[in-house]
Design a protein around this motif. Structure first.
Motif, PDB file in Angstrom:
ATOM      1  N   UNK A 207       0.828  -1.201   0.000  1.00  8.52           N
ATOM      2  CA  UNK A 207       0.000   0.000   0.000  1.00  8.52           C
ATOM      3  C   UNK A 207       0.866   1.256   0.000  1.00  8.52           C
ATOM      4  N   UNK A 208       1.890   1.285   0.829  1.00  6.30           N
ATOM      5  CA  UNK A 208       2.772   2.451   0.894  1.00  6.30           C
ATOM      6  C   UNK A 208       3.399   2.738  -0.458  1.00  6.30           C
ATOM      7  N   UNK A 209       3.855   1.703  -1.119  1.00  8.33           N
ATOM      8  CA  UNK A 209       4.506   1.893  -2.412  1.00  8.33           C
ATOM      9  C   UNK A 209       3.517   2.357  -3.478  1.00  8.33           C
ATOM     10  N   UNK A 210       2.310   1.798  -3.466  1.00  9.78           N
ATOM     11  CA  UNK A 210       1.343   2.188  -4.480  1.00  9.78           C
ATOM     12  C   UNK A 210       0.834   3.612  -4.283  1.00  9.78           C
ATOM     13  N   UNK A 211       0.709   4.030  -3.037  1.00 11.19           N
ATOM     14  CA  UNK A 211       0.282   5.403  -2.792  1.00 11.19           C
ATOM     15  C   UNK A 211       1.336   6.405  -3.263  1.00 11.19           C
ATOM     16  N   UNK A 230      -5.433   4.516 -11.715  1.00 12.39           N
ATOM     17  CA  UNK A 230      -6.228   4.697 -10.498  1.00 12.39           C
ATOM     18  C   UNK A 230      -7.286   3.619 -10.264  1.00 12.39           C
ATOM     19  N   UNK A 231      -7.867   2.983 -11.282  1.00 13.35           N
ATOM     20  CA  UNK A 231      -8.782   1.877 -10.973  1.00 13.35           C
ATOM     21  C   UNK A 231      -8.122   0.766 -10.161  1.00 13.35           C
ATOM     22  N   UNK A 232      -6.804   0.642 -10.298  1.00 12.72           N
ATOM     23  CA  UNK A 232      -6.063  -0.313  -9.468  1.00 12.72           C
ATOM     24  C   UNK A 232      -6.203   0.031  -7.999  1.00 12.72           C
ATOM     25  N   UNK A 233      -6.177   1.323  -7.664  1.00 12.75           N
ATOM     26  CA  UNK A 233      -6.251   1.734  -6.263  1.00 12.75           C
ATOM     27  C   UNK A 233      -7.581   1.333  -5.641  1.00 12.75           C
ATOM     28  N   UNK A 240      -7.490  -4.972   0.495  1.00 15.10           N
ATOM     29  CA  UNK A 240      -6.126  -4.491   0.683  1.00 15.10           C
ATOM     30  C   UNK A 240      -5.214  -5.431   1.458  1.00 15.10           C
ATOM     31  N   UNK A 241      -5.761  -6.322   2.251  1.00 17.30           N
ATOM     32  CA  UNK A 241      -4.909  -7.231   3.020  1.00 17.30           C
ATOM     33  C   UNK A 241      -4.809  -8.620   2.392  1.00 17.30           C
ATOM     34  N   UNK A 257       5.391  -3.700 -25.525  1.00 18.46           N
ATOM     35  CA  UNK A 257       5.022  -3.197 -24.211  1.00 18.46           C
ATOM     36  C   UNK A 257       4.815  -4.311 -23.191  1.00 18.46           C
ATOM     37  N   UNK A 258       5.205  -4.042 -21.945  1.00 18.36           N
ATOM     38  CA  UNK A 258       4.909  -4.933 -20.825  1.00 18.36           C
ATOM     39  C   UNK A 258       3.637  -4.444 -20.154  1.00 18.36           C
ATOM     40  N   UNK A 259       2.625  -5.309 -20.079  1.00 15.97           N
ATOM     41  CA  UNK A 259       1.346  -4.963 -19.459  1.00 15.97           C
ATOM     42  C   UNK A 259       0.868  -6.127 -18.606  1.00 15.97           C
ATOM     43  N   UNK A 260       0.057  -5.823 -17.593  1.00 16.21           N
ATOM     44  CA  UNK A 260      -0.360  -6.842 -16.629  1.00 16.21           C
ATOM     45  C   UNK A 260      -1.754  -6.553 -16.089  1.00 16.21           C
ATOM     46  N   UNK A 261      -2.370  -7.601 -15.531  1.00 20.48           N
ATOM     47  CA  UNK A 261      -3.625  -7.506 -14.778  1.00 20.48           C
ATOM     48  C   UNK A 261      -3.463  -8.312 -13.490  1.00 20.48           C
ATOM     49  N   UNK A 262      -4.251  -7.955 -12.466  1.00 21.23           N
ATOM     50  CA  UNK A 262      -4.094  -8.591 -11.164  1.00 21.23           C
ATOM     51  C   UNK A 262      -5.444  -8.924 -10.530  1.00 21.23           C
ATOM     52  N   UNK A 263      -5.425 -10.016  -9.766  1.00 23.83           N
ATOM     53  CA  UNK A 263      -6.561 -10.384  -8.925  1.00 23.83           C
ATOM     54  C   UNK A 263      -6.157 -10.178  -7.466  1.00 23.83           C
ATOM     55  N   UNK A 264      -7.079  -9.625  -6.667  1.00 22.72           N
ATOM     56  CA  UNK A 264      -6.856  -9.473  -5.227  1.00 22.72           C
ATOM     57  C   UNK A 264      -7.828 -10.399  -4.506  1.00 22.72           C
ATOM     58  N   UNK A 265      -7.288 -11.284  -3.705  1.00 25.58           N
ATOM     59  CA  UNK A 265      -8.111 -12.255  -3.019  1.00 25.58           C
ATOM     60  C   UNK A 265      -8.070 -13.602  -3.706  1.00 25.58           C
TER      61      UNK A 265
END
Length: 270
Positions: A207-211, A230-233, A240-241, A257-265
């Protein structure tokens, strides 16, 4: 039910799902990753909330149109791409629930009863749920692009995950249109390497790094205007945990280009 995961998805270039001859090969990996989402979450969402990089306002805006139209927010594409339709219904009750959650978190938000689907929404959704039978609500960004505000909105919306609402942040992990191709090779790879490392950090450090994302290597070259980051935020704030998993990555998008997508949880739901 167990909380659904939240997602940050790179949505590709223009109306690509409707230009298979021109763009199909360039988006093959992205398309495959999007088609995999329903299998990951295993359950049918009650609705999908898309936090779209293509909508912003002086406060957060929530689409409450029961039958959204289309917004062709791109230019220079073939005529047929201005006639495509994604005919999913809206979800006014979900929109009111979102507003209540944001009101409760002291985040000013308004309902928009006219907004249609922009291409940050319909290009993803036509790939994820092509039947267009799951209601979709859109959430705007807020002027000023304050990352902590958008994380706070994600936190406020976290209860939706246990109510069957799938939260998707729609943007692009690299978005410098002046260097969209070989000219962006070095900067996109530098920023993506930082992003991948950050996502694997412990939650508080992540979180600290992304902010402070604009201090990352090549940050302002990768995102001269951070609307697509910002949609990532918001997606992160909603989980967040929880662990971050890269669900899509390539290093030769548009040739370079290098591009990525992520899942949280977790992808395990019940």
């Amino acid at each position: 039910m167990s909380p659904l995961p939240s997602y940050f998805l790179s949505h590709g270039g223009g109306p690509w799902p409707y230009m298979n001859d021109e763009y199909g090969a360039r988006h093959a990996l992205l398309a495959a990753s999007l088609r995999e989402l329903p299998r990951q979450i295993k359950v049918r969402p009650a609705a999908v909330l898309v936090v779209t990089a293509h909508w912003e306002g002086p406060e957060f805006l929530i689409s409450a149109n029961p039958q959204p139209g289309m917004i062709y927010d791109y230019s220079g594409f073939p005529p047929h791409t201005y006639q495509v339709h994604y005919d999913a219904p809206g979800a006014p009750l979900v929109a009111h629930r979102i507003k209540a959650l944001l009101d409760g978190a002291s985040q000013i938000a308004s309902l928009d009863h006219e907004r249609g689907f922009d291409h940050g929404t319909f290009t993803l959704m036509t790939s994820i749920y092509p039947e267009a039978d799951i209601p979709v609500v859109q959430l705007s960004l807020k002027h000023g692009y304050d990352p902590s505000t958008h994380v706070a909105v994600g936190r406020a919306l976290a209860p939706l995950r246990s109510e069957g609402v799938l939260i998707i942040g729609s943007g692009l992990s690299y978005h410098n249109l002046r260097q969209f191709g070989p000219a962006g090779r070095i900067t996109s790879h530098q920023f993506d390497a930082w992003l991948q490392s950050t996502m694997q950090s412990p939650a508080a450090e992540r979180m600290t790094q992304l902010l402070a994302w604009d201090q990352a290597p090549a940050a302002r070259l990768a995102h001269p205007r951070e609307d697509h980051l910002l949609p990532l935020m918001v997606a992160l704030g909603a989980a967040e945990n929880e662990i971050a998993t890269c669900i899509y990555h390539e290093e030769t998008f548009f040739g370079a280009l290098a591009v990525s997508s992520f899942r949280f949880g977790s992808s395990e739901t019940s």
